[in-house]
Design a protein around this motif. Structure first.
Motif, mmCIF file in Angstrom:
data_model
loop_
_atom_site.group_PDB
_atom_site.id
_atom_site.type_symbol
_atom_site.label_atom_id
_atom_site.label_comp_id
_atom_site.label_asym_id
_atom_site.label_seq_id
_atom_site.Cartn_x
_atom_site.Cartn_y
_atom_site.Cartn_z
ATOM 1 N N GLN A 1 -19.775 -3.741 52.648
ATOM 2 C CA GLN A 1 -19.828 -2.761 51.564
ATOM 3 C C GLN A 1 -21.255 -2.615 51.051
ATOM 4 O OE1 GLN A 1 -17.030 -0.949 50.286
ATOM 5 N NE2 GLN A 1 -16.135 -1.804 52.168
ATOM 6 N N TYR A 2 -21.630 -1.380 50.721
ATOM 7 C CA TYR A 2 -22.920 -1.168 50.092
ATOM 8 C C TYR A 2 -22.823 0.033 49.168
ATOM 9 C CZ TYR A 2 -27.901 -0.815 49.280
ATOM 10 O OH TYR A 2 -29.135 -0.781 48.671
ATOM 11 N N GLN A 3 -23.038 -0.196 47.883
ATOM 12 C CA GLN A 3 -23.004 0.838 46.852
ATOM 13 C C GLN A 3 -21.747 1.704 46.964
ATOM 14 O OE1 GLN A 3 -26.780 2.912 47.002
ATOM 15 N NE2 GLN A 3 -27.847 1.245 45.984
ATOM 16 N N GLY A 4 -20.609 1.010 47.121
ATOM 17 C CA GLY A 4 -19.327 1.690 47.134
ATOM 18 C C GLY A 4 -18.933 2.309 48.456
ATOM 19 N N ARG A 5 -19.755 2.151 49.483
ATOM 20 C CA ARG A 5 -19.438 2.724 50.787
ATOM 21 C C ARG A 5 -19.159 1.605 51.783
ATOM 22 N NH1 ARG A 5 -23.306 7.739 52.326
ATOM 23 N NH2 ARG A 5 -21.566 8.004 53.766
ATOM 24 N N THR A 6 -18.233 1.849 52.700
ATOM 25 C CA THR A 6 -17.972 0.895 53.770
ATOM 26 C C THR A 6 -18.881 1.232 54.942
ATOM 27 O OG1 THR A 6 -15.660 0.594 53.122
ATOM 28 C CG2 THR A 6 -16.252 -0.013 55.377
ATOM 29 N N ILE A 7 -19.826 0.333 55.217
ATOM 30 C CA ILE A 7 -20.753 0.528 56.334
ATOM 31 C C ILE A 7 -20.181 -0.108 57.599
ATOM 32 C CG2 ILE A 7 -23.116 0.209 57.131
ATOM 33 C CD1 ILE A 7 -22.817 2.010 54.631
ATOM 34 N N LEU A 8 -19.683 -1.334 57.477
ATOM 35 C CA LEU A 8 -19.024 -2.047 58.573
ATOM 36 C C LEU A 8 -17.774 -2.727 58.038
ATOM 37 C CD1 LEU A 8 -22.032 -3.770 60.408
ATOM 38 C CD2 LEU A 8 -20.606 -1.934 61.329
ATOM 39 N N GLU A 9 -16.800 -2.915 58.888
ATOM 40 C CA GLU A 9 -15.610 -3.658 58.505
ATOM 41 C C GLU A 9 -15.909 -5.154 58.481
ATOM 42 O OE1 GLU A 9 -12.882 -2.388 57.476
ATOM 43 O OE2 GLU A 9 -13.350 -0.283 57.949
ATOM 44 N N PRO A 10 -15.285 -5.907 57.572
ATOM 45 C CA PRO A 10 -15.512 -7.365 57.530
ATOM 46 C C PRO A 10 -15.283 -8.036 58.882
ATOM 47 C CG PRO A 10 -14.270 -6.657 55.607
ATOM 48 C CD PRO A 10 -14.365 -5.461 56.508
ATOM 49 N N ALA A 11 -14.263 -7.575 59.616
ATOM 50 C CA ALA A 11 -13.980 -8.173 60.927
ATOM 51 C C ALA A 11 -15.130 -7.948 61.900
ATOM 52 C CB ALA A 11 -12.681 -7.600 61.496
ATOM 53 N N SER A 12 -15.824 -6.833 61.787
ATOM 54 C CA SER A 12 -16.950 -6.541 62.671
ATOM 55 C C SER A 12 -18.100 -7.505 62.411
ATOM 56 C CB SER A 12 -17.423 -5.097 62.474
ATOM 57 O OG SER A 12 -16.425 -4.182 62.846
ATOM 58 N N ILE A 13 -18.341 -7.801 61.138
ATOM 59 C CA ILE A 13 -19.416 -8.724 60.791
ATOM 60 C C ILE A 13 -19.082 -10.130 61.269
ATOM 61 C CG2 ILE A 13 -20.687 -9.763 58.868
ATOM 62 C CD1 ILE A 13 -20.259 -7.058 57.390
ATOM 63 N N ARG A 14 -17.842 -10.553 61.065
ATOM 64 C CA ARG A 14 -17.440 -11.882 61.555
ATOM 65 C C ARG A 14 -17.600 -11.973 63.063
ATOM 66 N NH1 ARG A 14 -13.183 -11.060 57.832
ATOM 67 N NH2 ARG A 14 -11.762 -10.482 59.535
ATOM 68 N N LEU A 15 -17.185 -10.925 63.763
ATOM 69 C CA LEU A 15 -17.282 -10.928 65.215
ATOM 70 C C LEU A 15 -18.730 -10.913 65.676
ATOM 71 C CD1 LEU A 15 -15.978 -10.713 68.011
ATOM 72 C CD2 LEU A 15 -15.849 -8.220 67.670
ATOM 73 N N MET A 16 -19.542 -10.112 65.040
ATOM 74 C CA MET A 16 -20.945 -9.984 65.433
ATOM 75 C C MET A 16 -21.674 -11.319 65.397
ATOM 76 S SD MET A 16 -23.801 -7.428 63.810
ATOM 77 C CE MET A 16 -25.542 -7.573 64.231
ATOM 78 N N PHE A 17 -21.392 -12.128 64.392
ATOM 79 C CA PHE A 17 -22.110 -13.389 64.247
ATOM 80 C C PHE A 17 -21.294 -14.603 64.693
ATOM 81 C CE2 PHE A 17 -24.291 -10.578 61.161
ATOM 82 C CZ PHE A 17 -25.550 -10.624 61.744
ATOM 83 N N SER A 18 -20.165 -14.344 65.343
ATOM 84 C CA SER A 18 -19.380 -15.456 65.882
ATOM 85 C C SER A 18 -20.064 -16.001 67.125
ATOM 86 C CB SER A 18 -17.958 -14.994 66.227
ATOM 87 O OG SER A 18 -17.984 -14.044 67.280
ATOM 88 N N GLN A 19 -19.837 -17.263 67.398
ATOM 89 C CA GLN A 19 -20.512 -17.918 68.518
ATOM 90 C C GLN A 19 -20.014 -17.391 69.855
ATOM 91 O OE1 GLN A 19 -21.700 -22.186 68.436
ATOM 92 N NE2 GLN A 19 -20.101 -22.376 69.984
ATOM 93 N N GLN A 20 -20.933 -16.835 70.635
ATOM 94 C CA GLN A 20 -20.632 -16.378 71.989
ATOM 95 C C GLN A 20 -21.228 -17.312 73.038
ATOM 96 O OE1 GLN A 20 -18.678 -13.486 72.381
ATOM 97 N NE2 GLN A 20 -18.513 -13.686 70.147
ATOM 98 N N TRP A 21 -22.277 -18.006 72.646
ATOM 99 C CA TRP A 21 -22.949 -18.945 73.548
ATOM 100 C C TRP A 21 -23.513 -20.096 72.731
ATOM 101 C CZ3 TRP A 21 -28.196 -20.311 73.446
ATOM 102 C CH2 TRP A 21 -28.612 -21.147 74.485
ATOM 103 N N LEU A 22 -23.347 -21.311 73.245
ATOM 104 C CA LEU A 22 -23.906 -22.514 72.634
ATOM 105 C C LEU A 22 -24.561 -23.336 73.729
ATOM 106 C CD1 LEU A 22 -24.192 -24.424 70.131
ATOM 107 C CD2 LEU A 22 -22.066 -25.520 70.912
ATOM 108 N N SER A 23 -25.798 -23.712 73.524
ATOM 109 C CA SER A 23 -26.514 -24.483 74.532
ATOM 110 C C SER A 23 -25.895 -25.860 74.722
ATOM 111 C CB SER A 23 -27.985 -24.646 74.119
ATOM 112 O OG SER A 23 -28.660 -25.514 75.005
ATOM 113 N N ASP A 24 -25.690 -26.219 75.986
ATOM 114 C CA ASP A 24 -25.284 -27.592 76.302
ATOM 115 C C ASP A 24 -26.362 -28.309 77.110
ATOM 116 O OD1 ASP A 24 -25.133 -26.592 78.874
ATOM 117 O OD2 ASP A 24 -22.960 -26.799 79.071
ATOM 118 N N GLY A 25 -27.561 -27.696 77.144
ATOM 119 C CA GLY A 25 -28.677 -28.285 77.880
ATOM 120 C C GLY A 25 -28.755 -27.833 79.323
#
Length: 427
Positions: free
Chosen positions: A299-323
């Motif tokens: 949300q920004y100034q009363g407007r929906t820019i992205l859905e909460p689920a999109s933000i969670r998905l965007m920053f969810s772990q897709q890769w983690l280094s195991d060396g």
């Protein structure tokens, strides 16, 4: 009596806040003017508990007499932090049903795109966004003029692909992923990338700047920072005692035609012309607007820019280094989402930003033409930091950080902001 005590308490807290701000500004000014690695300009802001808490600028937009001072609205070419902003546009198109993370990207491009060593394996948008596509930058990632992306990526050039790692199996940071992503965005919308990003994200939020300076207003061009180094652009020789040398966005260099987009350009041909990978010009204030939107769950100034689920998905772990499953570039990369890094995820790793190893955040880093940039936000606590360094006076490779893969200047700035502003309050 109660009113008197309340008034005294208010004065006390105000004095404490002023002292904190003064101490922080003093620390930042010392970094800017440190003779070990002076900075041409600096623009930072910090958000605490979902509110803008601190903003600071130092230096001029350009070198020379009469140049205006940097302010919170000065536009910088923010390098790879642009990738994260581009990814926000991707998430919007996913919400609209125009893109799917796990479909073969060939269906969007209109031609087959395969790693020649693994011709039976599809490449997906998820792989592009998480740097696991098996694409490499060895053959370049920007093509000007009338060159089409199809003519380049279908040549089976060995340097463009990993011959060892199959798509989806190995992390290697590759700018080329974003040229393809931008071109896909054009294909599914029929809109030129720079105009599409204005429509999807920048205009609804009232953010100045964009990916194509040829379309900037006179006011935007006037408040655009030149990027500097004390290094030649051709021989790459540093001279710390010499003059600051312009590297990008130099005044009078025909920025209105800098991208050389042909008049006959059709969306979907070659979005590298607009540099989805690193060409966004935006201010610290504009990045702060994006950060607040993420903290406010889209949300920004009363407007929906992205859905909460999109933000969670965007920053969810897709890769983690195991060396063994990726190139961490000396520990800089430890965990990745969809277009954004996850900082401080490795125990005692060099993927952190501040001295406190307990600090975890998401965002992106940038480095190009002397600029060093950071966008880092703790979405859970609503705390975040934006740092834009307009240029460095010495070779940053000679001044590495102590506990991270950043330069010593970046460490000092980020740790100062964290210690004074964004460190969580102790219970």
């Amino acid at each position: 009596m109660a009113r008197v005590l309340s008034g005294l308490l208010a004065v006390f807290w105000m004095s404490l806040a002023q002292a904190r701000t003064g101490a922080l500004e003093h620390e930042l000014e010392a970094v800017v003017h440190d003779t070990a690695m002076p900075l041409s300009s600096l623009s930072v802001l910090a958000i605490r508990s979902g509110q803008l808490d601190f903003s600071y600028q130092s230096g001029a937009r350009q070198m020379g007499a009469g140049a205006g001072a940097v302010d919170a609205h000065t536009l910088y070419r923010i390098a790879s932090v642009s990738k994260m902003v581009t990814a926000m546009g991707v998430m919007k198109l996913i919400e609209q049903g125009k893109l799917d993370l796990d479909s073969d990207i060939s269906r969007y491009l209109g031609y087959s795109l395969r790693n020649p060593a693994f011709p039976d394996l599809a490449i997906t948008l998820r792989m592009l966004l998480s740097h696991t596509s098996s694409l490499r930058d060895g053959a370049g990632y920007y093509w000007a003029g009338s060159t089409t992306l199809r003519s380049v990526v279908t040549r089976a050039t060995p340097a463009m692909w990993s011959s060892m790692a199959a798509p989806g199996q190995y992390f290697t940071y590759a700018n080329l992923n974003w040229g393809i992503i931008g071109t896909i965005m054009e294909q599914v919308t029929g809109e030129r990338f720079d105009l599409l990003m204005q429509r999807l994200l920048l205009q609804p939020m009232g953010i100045s700047g964009g990916y194509y300076p040829a379309r900037f207003s006179d006011a935007e061009l006037a408040n655009l920072a030149t990027l500097y180094r004390k290094r030649t652009t051709d021989t790459e020789v540093w001279d710390s005692a010499g003059a600051w040398l312009a590297q990008a966005d130099e005044p009078g260099v025909a920025l209105r035609s800098a991208a050389s987009v042909p008049a006959s350009y059709q969306p979907g041909q070659n979005a590298t012309l607009f540099s989805p990978t690193g060409g966004l010009r935006i201010s610290a204030h504009g990045l702060g607007q994006l950060m607040l939107m993420l903290i406010q769950r889209g949300q920004y100034q009363g407007r929906t820019i992205l859905e909460p689920a999109s933000i969670r998905l965007m920053f969810s772990q897709q890769w983690l280094s195991d060396g063994r499953n990726g190139d961490t570039e000396q520990g800089q990369y430890g965990s990745w989402g969809l277009g954004g890094q996850r900082f401080g995820m490795l125990e005692n790793g060099r993927d952190r930003l501040v001295e406190d190893s307990a600090f975890h955040a998401v965002g992106h880093l940038g480095e190009a033409y002397g600029l060093l940039s950071t966008f880092a936000v703790d979405l859970e606590r609503g705390n975040g930091m934006v740092v834009l360094i307009g240029g460095v006076g010495r070779d940053p490779a000679l001044h590495p950080g102590r506990y991270s893969a950043l330069t010593c200047s970046e460490e000092r700035i980020l740790t100062a902001l964290y210690r004074h502003i964004t460190r969580p309050t102790q219970p």
